[in-house]
Design a protein around this motif. Structure first.
Motif, PDB file in Angstrom:
ATOM      1  N   GLU A  47      15.897   4.274  -4.831  1.00  0.00           N
ATOM      2  CA  GLU A  47      16.464   4.269  -3.474  1.00  0.00           C
ATOM      3  C   GLU A  47      15.399   3.921  -2.427  1.00  0.00           C
ATOM      4  N   ILE A  48      14.206   4.462  -2.595  1.00  0.00           N
ATOM      5  CA  ILE A  48      13.118   4.158  -1.660  1.00  0.00           C
ATOM      6  C   ILE A  48      12.724   2.693  -1.782  1.00  0.00           C
ATOM      7  N   LEU A  49      12.613   2.204  -3.005  1.00  0.00           N
ATOM      8  CA  LEU A  49      12.268   0.800  -3.216  1.00  0.00           C
ATOM      9  C   LEU A  49      13.314  -0.106  -2.575  1.00  0.00           C
ATOM     10  N   GLU A  50      14.584   0.227  -2.754  1.00  0.00           N
ATOM     11  CA  GLU A  50      15.658  -0.562  -2.142  1.00  0.00           C
ATOM     12  C   GLU A  50      15.557  -0.548  -0.620  1.00  0.00           C
ATOM     13  N   ALA A  95       1.924   9.164  -6.186  1.00  0.00           N
ATOM     14  CA  ALA A  95       2.328  10.539  -5.897  1.00  0.00           C
ATOM     15  C   ALA A  95       3.584  10.937  -6.682  1.00  0.00           C
ATOM     16  N   GLY A  96       4.139   9.987  -7.441  1.00  0.00           N
ATOM     17  CA  GLY A  96       5.349  10.271  -8.201  1.00  0.00           C
ATOM     18  C   GLY A  96       6.586  10.375  -7.339  1.00  0.00           C
ATOM     19  N   GLU A  97       6.554   9.773  -6.151  1.00  0.00           N
ATOM     20  CA  GLU A  97       7.658   9.877  -5.201  1.00  0.00           C
ATOM     21  C   GLU A  97       8.461   8.595  -5.052  1.00  0.00           C
ATOM     22  N   ALA A 118       0.833  -1.206   0.000  1.00  0.00           N
ATOM     23  CA  ALA A 118       0.000   0.000   0.000  1.00  0.00           C
ATOM     24  C   ALA A 118       0.865   1.253   0.000  1.00  0.00           C
ATOM     25  N   GLU A 119       1.935   1.255   0.789  1.00  0.00           N
ATOM     26  CA  GLU A 119       2.829   2.414   0.848  1.00  0.00           C
ATOM     27  C   GLU A 119       3.544   2.616  -0.487  1.00  0.00           C
ATOM     28  N   LEU A 120       4.001   1.526  -1.109  1.00  0.00           N
ATOM     29  CA  LEU A 120       4.668   1.640  -2.406  1.00  0.00           C
ATOM     30  C   LEU A 120       3.708   2.159  -3.473  1.00  0.00           C
ATOM     31  N   LYS A 121       2.467   1.682  -3.454  1.00  0.00           N
ATOM     32  CA  LYS A 121       1.468   2.173  -4.408  1.00  0.00           C
ATOM     33  C   LYS A 121       1.204   3.653  -4.190  1.00  0.00           C
ATOM     34  N   ARG A 122       1.095   4.070  -2.931  1.00  0.00           N
ATOM     35  CA  ARG A 122       0.842   5.475  -2.623  1.00  0.00           C
ATOM     36  C   ARG A 122       1.992   6.341  -3.133  1.00  0.00           C
ATOM     37  N   LEU A 123       3.225   5.899  -2.868  1.00  0.00           N
ATOM     38  CA  LEU A 123       4.391   6.643  -3.327  1.00  0.00           C
ATOM     39  C   LEU A 123       4.447   6.710  -4.853  1.00  0.00           C
ATOM     40  N   GLU A 124       4.101   5.598  -5.508  1.00  0.00           N
ATOM     41  CA  GLU A 124       4.120   5.570  -6.966  1.00  0.00           C
ATOM     42  C   GLU A 124       3.084   6.533  -7.547  1.00  0.00           C
TER      43      GLU A 124
END
Length: 57
Positions: free
Chosen positions: A44-47, A38-40, A30-36
Motif C-alpha cells: 500500500e505504501i509503495l502504491e 525498517a520493515g515498514e 531514499a524514503e523507500l529504502k529507509r522504510l524497507e
C-alpha cells in the motif's frame, strides 16, 4: 498488433502524473529504502508513492 484491443466505453483513464525531478526521484528512493530497512514498506505504501498520493518526508 494493438488494433485488436477494445477499450470499454465510459472507462475513466487515470490522469498522467508529471515526471518528478531527479532530486525528487532520489528522495523517493531514499524514503523507500529507509522504510524497507525498517520493515515498514508495504504494498500500500509503495502504491501510494507510485501514484503520487504520498511524497517523501
Amino acid at each position: 498488433m494493438l488494433e485488436n484491443i477494445n477499450i470499454p466505453e465510459g472507462i475513466e483513464q487515470e490522469p498522467e502524473l508529471p515526471i518528478p525531478s531527479m532530486e525528487e526521484q532520489k528522495a523517493v528512493v531514499a524514503e523507500l529504502k529507509r522504510l524497507e530497512e525498517a520493515g515498514e514498506l508495504t504494498p500500500e505504501i509503495l502504491e501510494a508513492f507510485m501514484t503520487g498520493k504520498r511524497k517523501p518526508q
